[in-house]
Motif scaffolding. Structure first.
Motif, PDB file in Angstrom:
ATOM      1  N   LYS A 172      20.287  47.880  -1.890  1.00 15.07           N
ATOM      2  CA  LYS A 172      20.105  47.911  -3.360  1.00 15.07           C
ATOM      3  C   LYS A 172      21.358  47.847  -4.092  1.00 15.07           C
ATOM      4  N   SER A 173      22.189  48.792  -3.671  1.00 18.91           N
ATOM      5  CA  SER A 173      23.296  48.937  -4.521  1.00 18.91           C
ATOM      6  C   SER A 173      24.234  47.706  -4.659  1.00 18.91           C
ATOM      7  N   LEU A 174      24.238  47.109  -3.178  1.00 19.90           N
ATOM      8  CA  LEU A 174      24.934  45.800  -2.845  1.00 19.90           C
ATOM      9  C   LEU A 174      24.307  44.571  -3.967  1.00 19.90           C
ATOM     10  N   GLU A 175      22.947  44.746  -3.649  1.00 20.14           N
ATOM     11  CA  GLU A 175      22.324  43.601  -4.567  1.00 20.14           C
ATOM     12  C   GLU A 175      22.644  43.669  -6.092  1.00 20.14           C
ATOM     13  N   SER A 176      22.803  44.986  -6.748  1.00 25.08           N
ATOM     14  CA  SER A 176      23.144  45.183  -7.953  1.00 25.08           C
ATOM     15  C   SER A 176      24.631  44.485  -8.207  1.00 25.08           C
ATOM     16  N   CYS A 177      25.389  44.833  -7.291  1.00 24.76           N
ATOM     17  CA  CYS A 177      26.947  44.358  -7.571  1.00 24.76           C
ATOM     18  C   CYS A 177      26.647  42.802  -7.577  1.00 24.76           C
ATOM     19  N   LEU A 178      25.999  42.235  -6.634  1.00 22.46           N
ATOM     20  CA  LEU A 178      25.984  40.985  -6.738  1.00 22.46           C
ATOM     21  C   LEU A 178      25.407  40.377  -7.924  1.00 22.46           C
ATOM     22  N   ASN A 179      24.230  40.879  -8.339  1.00 24.81           N
ATOM     23  CA  ASN A 179      23.664  40.442  -9.582  1.00 24.81           C
ATOM     24  C   ASN A 179      24.529  40.666 -10.901  1.00 24.81           C
ATOM     25  N   ARG A 180      25.363  41.611 -11.058  1.00 27.04           N
ATOM     26  CA  ARG A 180      26.236  42.025 -11.891  1.00 27.04           C
ATOM     27  C   ARG A 180      27.565  40.912 -12.039  1.00 27.04           C
ATOM     28  N   ILE A 181      27.762  40.524 -11.013  1.00 23.27           N
ATOM     29  CA  ILE A 181      29.073  39.525 -10.836  1.00 23.27           C
ATOM     30  C   ILE A 181      28.466  38.046 -10.612  1.00 23.27           C
ATOM     31  N   GLY A 182      27.444  37.889 -10.556  1.00 24.47           N
ATOM     32  CA  GLY A 182      26.685  36.476 -10.735  1.00 24.47           C
ATOM     33  C   GLY A 182      26.422  36.013  -9.282  1.00 24.47           C
ATOM     34  N   GLY A 183      26.531  36.714  -8.248  1.00 22.77           N
ATOM     35  CA  GLY A 183      26.275  36.131  -6.974  1.00 22.77           C
ATOM     36  C   GLY A 183      24.769  36.028  -6.681  1.00 22.77           C
ATOM     37  N   ASP A 193      37.673  44.722  -9.646  1.00 24.39           N
ATOM     38  CA  ASP A 193      36.338  44.966  -9.861  1.00 24.39           C
ATOM     39  C   ASP A 193      36.070  46.588  -9.300  1.00 24.39           C
ATOM     40  N   GLN A 194      36.248  47.295 -10.344  1.00 23.16           N
ATOM     41  CA  GLN A 194      36.122  48.756  -9.977  1.00 23.16           C
ATOM     42  C   GLN A 194      34.902  49.169  -9.683  1.00 23.16           C
ATOM     43  N   GLN A 195      33.694  48.695 -10.331  1.00 22.80           N
ATOM     44  CA  GLN A 195      32.270  49.065 -10.175  1.00 22.80           C
ATOM     45  C   GLN A 195      31.950  48.841  -8.660  1.00 22.80           C
ATOM     46  N   THR A 196      32.223  47.652  -8.055  1.00 25.59           N
ATOM     47  CA  THR A 196      32.150  47.313  -6.664  1.00 25.59           C
ATOM     48  C   THR A 196      32.893  48.152  -5.836  1.00 25.59           C
ATOM     49  N   ARG A 197      33.980  48.229  -6.282  1.00 25.67           N
ATOM     50  CA  ARG A 197      34.989  49.080  -5.256  1.00 25.67           C
ATOM     51  C   ARG A 197      34.084  50.509  -4.972  1.00 25.67           C
ATOM     52  N   ALA A 198      34.001  51.060  -6.290  1.00 30.97           N
ATOM     53  CA  ALA A 198      33.137  52.650  -6.121  1.00 30.97           C
ATOM     54  C   ALA A 198      31.974  52.525  -5.422  1.00 30.97           C
ATOM     55  N   VAL A 199      31.145  51.486  -5.642  1.00 37.51           N
ATOM     56  CA  VAL A 199      29.918  51.359  -4.605  1.00 37.51           C
ATOM     57  C   VAL A 199      30.388  51.365  -3.162  1.00 37.51           C
ATOM     58  N   CYS A 200      31.184  50.452  -2.955  1.00 37.13           N
ATOM     59  CA  CYS A 200      31.559  50.346  -1.548  1.00 37.13           C
ATOM     60  C   CYS A 200      32.293  51.608  -0.897  1.00 37.13           C
ATOM     61  N   GLU A 201      33.094  52.222  -1.744  1.00 32.31           N
ATOM     62  CA  GLU A 201      33.572  53.584  -1.289  1.00 32.31           C
ATOM     63  C   GLU A 201      32.531  54.616  -1.054  1.00 32.31           C
TER      64      GLU A 201
END
Length: 182
Positions: free
Chosen positions: A69-80, A138-146
């Motif tokens: 779900k977190s990865l999907e949110s990152c993808l949706n945020r950056i338009g992927g 992309d600090q938000q994606t970085r934080a999610v992945c960390e």
């Protein structure tokens, strides 16, 4: 003279390529988590005689669902957006892997080995994503992945610490001629 590709400056082209790569790798990671969920669920449902392993697999199954779900949110945020094809391919692969366990007598040991290996694949994937997100700014994606990386490292460590315990429990059950497989 300014260098351009398809009407974009070199910097615009580079950043576009970086974002394209980040999106592709996030899609891969999302599919990887979908695959992990399918594998973990099948493993969890079949474990009968190893309560500590079953409990930890169940805990990580919930983490895995949240990670997707977190990865999907990152993808949706950056338009992927996620990739239905990659997600389905991962689930089909996981289903095939789970069927393989039905035909071996040491399913619990081989499943633990596969889980340990898969966790390290995930760890490497998240380290790559962290570097790519940092490069892209992309600090938000970085934080999610960390955050996800910490969970994957914890699961890999738990498996590392418990592989001998699971193996010994399997061997004791096998010698006693009781159901050892799962």
């Amino acid at each position: 003279m300014r260098w351009s590709v398809r009407g974009r400056t070199a910097k615009e082209y580079l950043m576009s390529t970086t974002k394209d790569n980040l999106v592709a790798w996030l899609r891969d990671a999302h599919a990887m988590e979908e695959q992990a969920e399918t594998m973990l669920k099948a493993q969890y449902e079949r474990i009968e005689n190893y309560p500590d392993l079953k409990a930890r697999i169940g805990e990580h199954l919930e983490e895995t669902r949240q990670q997707a779900k977190s990865l999907e949110s990152c993808l949706n945020r950056i338009g992927g957006g996620s990739s239905t094809i990659k997600d389905m391919a991962g689930k089909v692969t996981a289903f095939g892997q789970s069927l393989g366990g039905l035909f071996v007598s040491d399913e619990i040991v081989k499943g633990s080995l596969a889980s340990y290996t898969f966790e390290h694949f995930e760890i490497a994937s998240y380290r790559i994503l962290i570097a790519a997100a940092e490069f892209a700014g992309d600090q938000q994606t970085r934080a999610v992945c960390e955050g996800i990386l910490k969970e994957e490292i914890a699961m890999a460590k738990w498996l590392e610490d418990n592989l001998p315990v699971v193996t010994e429990a399997y061997l004791k059950r096998a010698e006693a001629e009781v159901t050892a497989k799962r």
